[in-house]
Design a protein around this motif. Structure first.
Motif, mmCIF file in Angstrom:
data_model
loop_
_atom_site.group_PDB
_atom_site.id
_atom_site.type_symbol
_atom_site.label_atom_id
_atom_site.label_comp_id
_atom_site.label_asym_id
_atom_site.label_seq_id
_atom_site.Cartn_x
_atom_site.Cartn_y
_atom_site.Cartn_z
ATOM 1 N N GLY A 64 0.976 -1.244 -0.133
ATOM 2 C CA GLY A 64 0.148 -0.020 0.051
ATOM 3 C C GLY A 64 1.039 1.386 0.053
ATOM 4 N N ALA A 65 0.061 2.442 -0.186
ATOM 5 C CA ALA A 65 0.899 3.582 -0.006
ATOM 6 C C ALA A 65 -0.100 4.459 0.514
ATOM 7 N N GLY A 66 0.427 5.839 1.049
ATOM 8 C CA GLY A 66 -0.598 6.359 1.807
ATOM 9 C C GLY A 66 0.108 7.899 2.344
ATOM 10 N N VAL A 67 -0.624 8.532 3.332
ATOM 11 C CA VAL A 67 -0.207 9.570 4.139
ATOM 12 C C VAL A 67 0.052 9.413 5.563
ATOM 13 N N VAL A 68 1.051 9.807 6.162
ATOM 14 C CA VAL A 68 1.477 9.592 7.363
ATOM 15 C C VAL A 68 0.201 10.511 8.414
ATOM 16 N N GLU A 69 -0.523 9.938 9.240
ATOM 17 C CA GLU A 69 -1.395 10.791 9.970
ATOM 18 C C GLU A 69 -0.794 11.139 11.388
ATOM 19 N N ASP A 70 -0.171 10.103 12.070
ATOM 20 C CA ASP A 70 0.399 10.100 13.263
ATOM 21 C C ASP A 70 1.738 9.360 13.143
ATOM 22 N N VAL A 71 2.687 9.901 14.037
ATOM 23 C CA VAL A 71 3.844 9.129 14.357
ATOM 24 C C VAL A 71 4.133 8.776 15.735
ATOM 25 N N GLY A 72 4.230 7.622 16.090
ATOM 26 C CA GLY A 72 4.606 7.195 17.333
ATOM 27 C C GLY A 72 5.965 7.266 17.678
ATOM 28 N N PRO A 73 6.188 7.283 19.130
ATOM 29 C CA PRO A 73 7.536 7.625 19.684
ATOM 30 C C PRO A 73 8.450 6.645 19.121
ATOM 31 N N GLY A 74 9.502 7.124 18.872
ATOM 32 C CA GLY A 74 10.583 6.155 18.192
ATOM 33 C C GLY A 74 10.654 5.939 16.599
ATOM 34 N N ALA A 75 9.748 6.591 15.933
ATOM 35 C CA ALA A 75 9.558 6.479 14.598
ATOM 36 C C ALA A 75 10.033 7.855 13.891
ATOM 37 N N THR A 76 11.359 8.186 14.417
ATOM 38 C CA THR A 76 11.981 9.651 13.974
ATOM 39 C C THR A 76 12.208 9.766 12.874
ATOM 40 N N ARG A 77 12.194 9.100 11.704
ATOM 41 C CA ARG A 77 12.378 9.121 10.233
ATOM 42 C C ARG A 77 11.280 9.758 9.691
#
Length: 128
Positions: A64-77
Protein backbone atom coordinates in the motif's frame (compact mmCIF):
# COMPACT_ATOMS: atom_id res chain seq x y z
CA UNK A 1 -14.04 5.14 12.63
CA UNK A 2 -12.45 3.76 9.50
CA UNK A 3 -13.42 1.05 7.04
CA UNK A 4 -11.65 -2.27 6.60
CA UNK A 5 -12.25 -5.43 4.62
CA UNK A 6 -11.98 -8.50 6.82
CA UNK A 7 -12.01 -12.25 6.16
CA UNK A 8 -13.66 -14.41 8.86
CA UNK A 9 -13.54 -17.74 6.97
CA UNK A 10 -11.60 -19.04 3.98
CA UNK A 11 -13.46 -19.02 0.68
CA UNK A 12 -14.43 -17.09 -2.41
CA UNK A 13 -14.98 -13.34 -2.74
CA UNK A 14 -18.21 -13.66 -0.73
CA UNK A 15 -16.20 -14.08 2.49
CA UNK A 16 -14.93 -10.49 2.29
CA UNK A 17 -16.85 -8.25 4.69
CA UNK A 18 -16.74 -4.46 5.05
CA UNK A 19 -16.52 -3.36 8.67
CA UNK A 20 -16.01 -0.16 10.64
CA UNK A 21 -13.29 -0.10 13.29
CA UNK A 22 -11.40 2.41 15.41
CA UNK A 23 -7.70 2.78 14.60
CA UNK A 24 -5.62 3.54 17.68
CA UNK A 25 -3.03 6.30 17.89
CA UNK A 26 0.45 5.23 16.84
CA UNK A 27 2.36 3.12 19.32
CA UNK A 28 6.11 2.98 19.87
CA UNK A 29 7.80 2.55 16.47
CA UNK A 30 4.54 2.76 14.52
CA UNK A 31 2.94 5.11 12.03
CA UNK A 32 -0.79 5.62 11.52
CA UNK A 33 -1.30 5.90 7.76
CA UNK A 34 -4.35 6.91 5.74
CA UNK A 35 -4.16 4.75 2.66
CA UNK A 36 -4.50 6.26 -0.79
CA UNK A 37 -3.71 3.18 -2.91
CA UNK A 38 -3.25 -0.54 -2.31
CA UNK A 39 -1.87 -3.41 -4.33
CA UNK A 40 -4.21 -6.28 -5.22
CA UNK A 41 -2.43 -9.50 -6.16
CA UNK A 42 -2.82 -13.24 -6.46
CA UNK A 43 -1.32 -13.65 -2.98
CA UNK A 44 -4.46 -11.94 -1.64
CA UNK A 45 -6.61 -14.58 -3.35
CA UNK A 46 -4.39 -17.35 -1.94
CA UNK A 47 -4.76 -15.90 1.57
CA UNK A 48 -8.53 -15.41 1.24
CA UNK A 49 -9.14 -18.87 -0.22
CA UNK A 50 -7.10 -20.62 2.46
CA UNK A 51 -4.46 -21.92 0.02
CA UNK A 52 -1.93 -19.99 2.17
CA UNK A 53 -3.52 -20.35 5.60
CA UNK A 54 -3.98 -17.20 7.69
CA UNK A 55 -5.05 -16.81 11.29
CA UNK A 56 -8.71 -15.84 11.16
CA UNK A 57 -10.08 -13.24 11.11
CA UNK A 58 -7.60 -11.18 9.07
CA UNK A 59 -7.41 -8.13 6.85
CA UNK A 60 -5.98 -9.07 3.44
CA UNK A 61 -3.52 -7.15 1.32
CA UNK A 62 0.24 -6.75 1.64
CA UNK A 63 1.12 -3.56 -0.28
CA UNK A 64 0.00 0.00 0.00
CA UNK A 65 0.76 3.69 -0.10
CA UNK A 66 -0.63 6.62 1.81
CA UNK A 67 -0.08 9.63 4.01
CA UNK A 68 1.32 9.56 7.55
CA UNK A 69 -1.33 10.86 9.97
CA UNK A 70 0.39 10.15 13.28
CA UNK A 71 3.95 9.23 14.27
CA UNK A 72 4.55 7.04 17.29
CA UNK A 73 7.46 7.51 19.70
CA UNK A 74 10.69 6.21 18.19
CA UNK A 75 9.58 6.54 14.55
CA UNK A 76 11.82 9.58 14.11
CA UNK A 77 12.44 9.20 10.34
CA UNK A 78 8.87 10.25 9.54
CA UNK A 79 6.54 13.16 10.06
CA UNK A 80 2.82 13.73 9.62
CA UNK A 81 1.88 14.57 6.05
CA UNK A 82 4.63 12.50 4.39
CA UNK A 83 3.73 10.16 1.52
CA UNK A 84 4.87 6.60 2.19
CA UNK A 85 4.64 3.06 0.81
CA UNK A 86 5.16 -0.43 2.22
CA UNK A 87 5.04 -4.14 1.51
CA UNK A 88 4.05 -6.22 4.54
CA UNK A 89 2.69 -6.71 7.09
CA UNK A 90 -0.72 -7.84 5.80
CA UNK A 91 -3.71 -5.57 6.30
CA UNK A 92 -3.75 -3.13 3.40
CA UNK A 93 -7.47 -3.58 2.65
CA UNK A 94 -8.20 -0.69 5.02
CA UNK A 95 -8.78 3.02 4.79
CA UNK A 96 -6.35 3.65 7.66
CA UNK A 97 -3.92 1.40 9.53
CA UNK A 98 -0.96 1.18 11.87
CA UNK A 99 2.37 0.17 10.35
CA UNK A 100 5.77 -0.54 11.85
CA UNK A 101 7.95 2.39 10.75
CA UNK A 102 10.82 0.05 9.85
CA UNK A 103 8.64 -1.44 7.06
CA UNK A 104 7.86 1.91 5.39
CA UNK A 105 9.66 4.02 2.79
CA UNK A 106 9.15 7.70 1.96
CA UNK A 107 7.92 8.28 -1.59
CA UNK A 108 9.67 10.72 -3.90
CA UNK A 109 7.46 13.32 -5.58
CA UNK A 110 7.88 11.70 -9.02
CA UNK A 111 6.36 8.34 -7.93
CA UNK A 112 2.56 8.23 -7.66
CA UNK A 113 0.83 6.41 -4.82
CA UNK A 114 -0.73 4.00 -7.33
CA UNK A 115 2.65 3.10 -8.86
CA UNK A 116 4.26 2.71 -5.43
CA UNK A 117 1.46 0.43 -4.16
CA UNK A 118 1.86 -1.76 -7.23
CA UNK A 119 5.64 -2.14 -7.14
CA UNK A 120 7.01 -2.02 -3.58
CA UNK A 121 8.35 -5.43 -2.59
CA UNK A 122 9.40 -7.18 0.59
CA UNK A 123 13.14 -7.32 1.42
CA UNK A 124 13.66 -10.55 -0.52
CA UNK A 125 12.62 -8.58 -3.59
CA UNK A 126 13.61 -5.57 -2.32
CA UNK A 127 12.66 -2.00 -2.80
CA UNK A 128 12.46 -1.66 1.00
Amino acid sequence: MTGITRVHAAGGPGVLSWESVDVAASRIGDLRVTQTAIGINYIDVYHRSGLYAQTLPFIPGVEGAGVVEDVGPGATRFQAGERVAYAMPPGSYAEMRLLPADRVITLPDNVSDEVAASMVQTPAGSLL
